[in-house]
Design an enzyme around this catalytic site. Structure first.
Site, mmCIF file in Angstrom:
data_model
loop_
_atom_site.group_PDB
_atom_site.id
_atom_site.type_symbol
_atom_site.label_atom_id
_atom_site.label_comp_id
_atom_site.label_asym_id
_atom_site.label_seq_id
_atom_site.Cartn_x
_atom_site.Cartn_y
_atom_site.Cartn_z
ATOM 1 N NE ARG A 140 -7.387 8.539 -5.490
ATOM 2 C CZ ARG A 140 -6.763 7.636 -4.747
ATOM 3 N NH1 ARG A 140 -6.481 6.453 -5.251
ATOM 4 N NH2 ARG A 140 -6.409 7.907 -3.506
ATOM 5 N NE ARG A 173 -3.724 7.757 -8.076
ATOM 6 C CZ ARG A 173 -3.509 7.206 -6.883
ATOM 7 N NH1 ARG A 173 -2.988 5.994 -6.803
ATOM 8 N NH2 ARG A 173 -3.774 7.874 -5.782
ATOM 9 N NE ARG A 216 -4.051 4.393 3.514
ATOM 10 C CZ ARG A 216 -4.449 4.097 2.272
ATOM 11 N NH1 ARG A 216 -5.126 3.013 2.033
ATOM 12 N NH2 ARG A 216 -4.153 4.905 1.290
ATOM 13 N NE ARG A 274 -3.666 10.132 -0.901
ATOM 14 C CZ ARG A 274 -3.573 10.285 -2.236
ATOM 15 N NH1 ARG A 274 -3.697 11.484 -2.773
ATOM 16 N NH2 ARG A 274 -3.394 9.257 -2.997
ATOM 17 C CE LYS A 305 -0.856 0.431 -1.536
ATOM 18 N NZ LYS A 305 -0.456 1.825 -1.858
HETATM 19 P P1 AMP Z 1 -6.150 4.789 -1.597
HETATM 20 O O1 AMP Z 1 -7.077 4.624 -2.763
HETATM 21 O O2 AMP Z 1 -5.661 3.485 -1.042
HETATM 22 O O3 AMP Z 1 -5.036 5.771 -1.887
HETATM 23 O O4 AMP Z 1 -7.028 5.443 -0.426
HETATM 24 C C1 AMP Z 1 -7.632 6.706 -0.596
HETATM 25 C C2 AMP Z 1 -8.111 7.239 0.730
HETATM 26 O O5 AMP Z 1 -9.084 6.362 1.301
HETATM 27 C C3 AMP Z 1 -7.045 7.387 1.813
HETATM 28 O O6 AMP Z 1 -6.297 8.597 1.694
HETATM 29 C C4 AMP Z 1 -7.915 7.374 3.071
HETATM 30 O O7 AMP Z 1 -8.606 8.594 3.227
HETATM 31 C C5 AMP Z 1 -8.957 6.304 2.718
HETATM 32 N N1 AMP Z 1 -8.489 4.945 3.091
HETATM 33 C C6 AMP Z 1 -8.239 3.912 2.247
HETATM 34 N N2 AMP Z 1 -7.869 2.826 2.920
HETATM 35 C C7 AMP Z 1 -7.865 3.186 4.237
HETATM 36 C C8 AMP Z 1 -7.527 2.498 5.435
HETATM 37 N N3 AMP Z 1 -7.113 1.226 5.429
HETATM 38 N N4 AMP Z 1 -7.661 3.178 6.604
HETATM 39 C C9 AMP Z 1 -8.076 4.456 6.627
HETATM 40 N N5 AMP Z 1 -8.385 5.165 5.536
HETATM 41 C C10 AMP Z 1 -8.275 4.538 4.342
#
Ligand code: AMP
Length: 222
Positions: free
Chosen positions: A161, A128, A89, A172, A13
């Site tokens: 990360r 990644r 989410r 996750r 994404k």
């Molecule tokens: P991502 O970069 O989208 O993989 O997000 C990394 C982390 O940020 C996730 O594992 C959550 O801990 C937090 N996070 C990102 N977006 C959300 C969301 N919409 N709701 C809750 N936590 C989020």
């Protein structure tokens, strides 16, 4: 054009959004990127709280994330549209997003569902790397930066990360299946859902998305 990118971590994404924002001339809004910035401020109690959730692979509570998104969507550059990546989410987030957008008569145009198989997700996440400065995505094998450890786009440091470790990845994915995957049904009901294969490689998937946006009249031809 207001877009939501839905799909598990590692579906591509962010990679697609980072490229498409230029063609579509709209900002890429990644809640993960915004929260990583918030988490950097160790002096701020909110930053410490967010960091703790993120490193364990847990979801940050809805009220915190919804507030951040509402603020970001009210910025001038989001007036012409946006790509929301990693938000919503949960169903509560989806409902609050809808309510906020309906109140200004600017509903979501298309939700892209990146359907992706687990082996592909695992291979992508374990290799990644991201730029800690601008958030650009890389992969050690499929998409390395030109200079090892240095971002092609901004020259910032490219690193793994903190949550791309086995325990957090597993958590996750569990949370994705429990809390987020059901949003496919939610967006199917409001007729905005388009499903693509997140298993395709970057360029192939980009081609599929560009065709889809063209068909929907989202790309302006000069
Ligand atoms: P991502 O970069 O989208 O993989 O997000 C990394 C982390 O940020 C996730 O594992 C959550 O801990 C937090 N996070 C990102 N977006 C959300 C969301 N919409 N709701 C809750 N936590 C989020």
């Amino acid at each position: 054009m207001r877009l939501v990118f839905l799909g598990p971590p590692g579906a591509g994404k962010g990679t697609q959004a980072q490229r498409l924002r230029e063609e579509l001339d709209i900002p890429h809004i990644s809640t993960g990127d915004i929260l990583r910035q918030v988490a950097e401020d160790e002096e701020d109690p909110l930053g410490r709280k967010v960091k703790d959730y993120m490193k364990r692979g847990e979801l940050v509570p809805d009220d915190i994330v919804v507030e951040i998104v509402k603020k970001r969507l009210s910025a001038d550059d989001a007036e012409k549209g946006f790509i929301l990546d990693g938000f919503p989410r949960t169903e509560a987030q989806a409902r609050q997003l809808d309510a906020a957008l309906q109140s200004v008569d600017r509903p979501i145009d298309i939700t892209i569902n990146f359907r992706t198989s687990e082996p592909v997700v695992m291979a992508r996440l374990s290799g990644r790397r991201i730029c800690t400065s601008c958030g650009a995505n890389y992969h050690v094998k499929n998409m390395p930066p030109k200079r090892d450890g240095v971002c092609d786009r901004c020259g910032g440091p490219v690193e793994k990360r903190a949550d791309d470790n086995e325990t957090a990845i597993k958590r996750r994915l569990v949370l994705y299946n429990e809390q987020t995957a059901g949003l496919e049904e939610y967006y199917k009901k409001n007729n905005t859902l388009e499903t693509v294969s997140g298993d395709l490689d970057v360029e192939e998937l980009r081609g599929v998305l560009l065709k889809l946006f063209d068909r929907s009249g989202l790309i302006k031809h000069k």
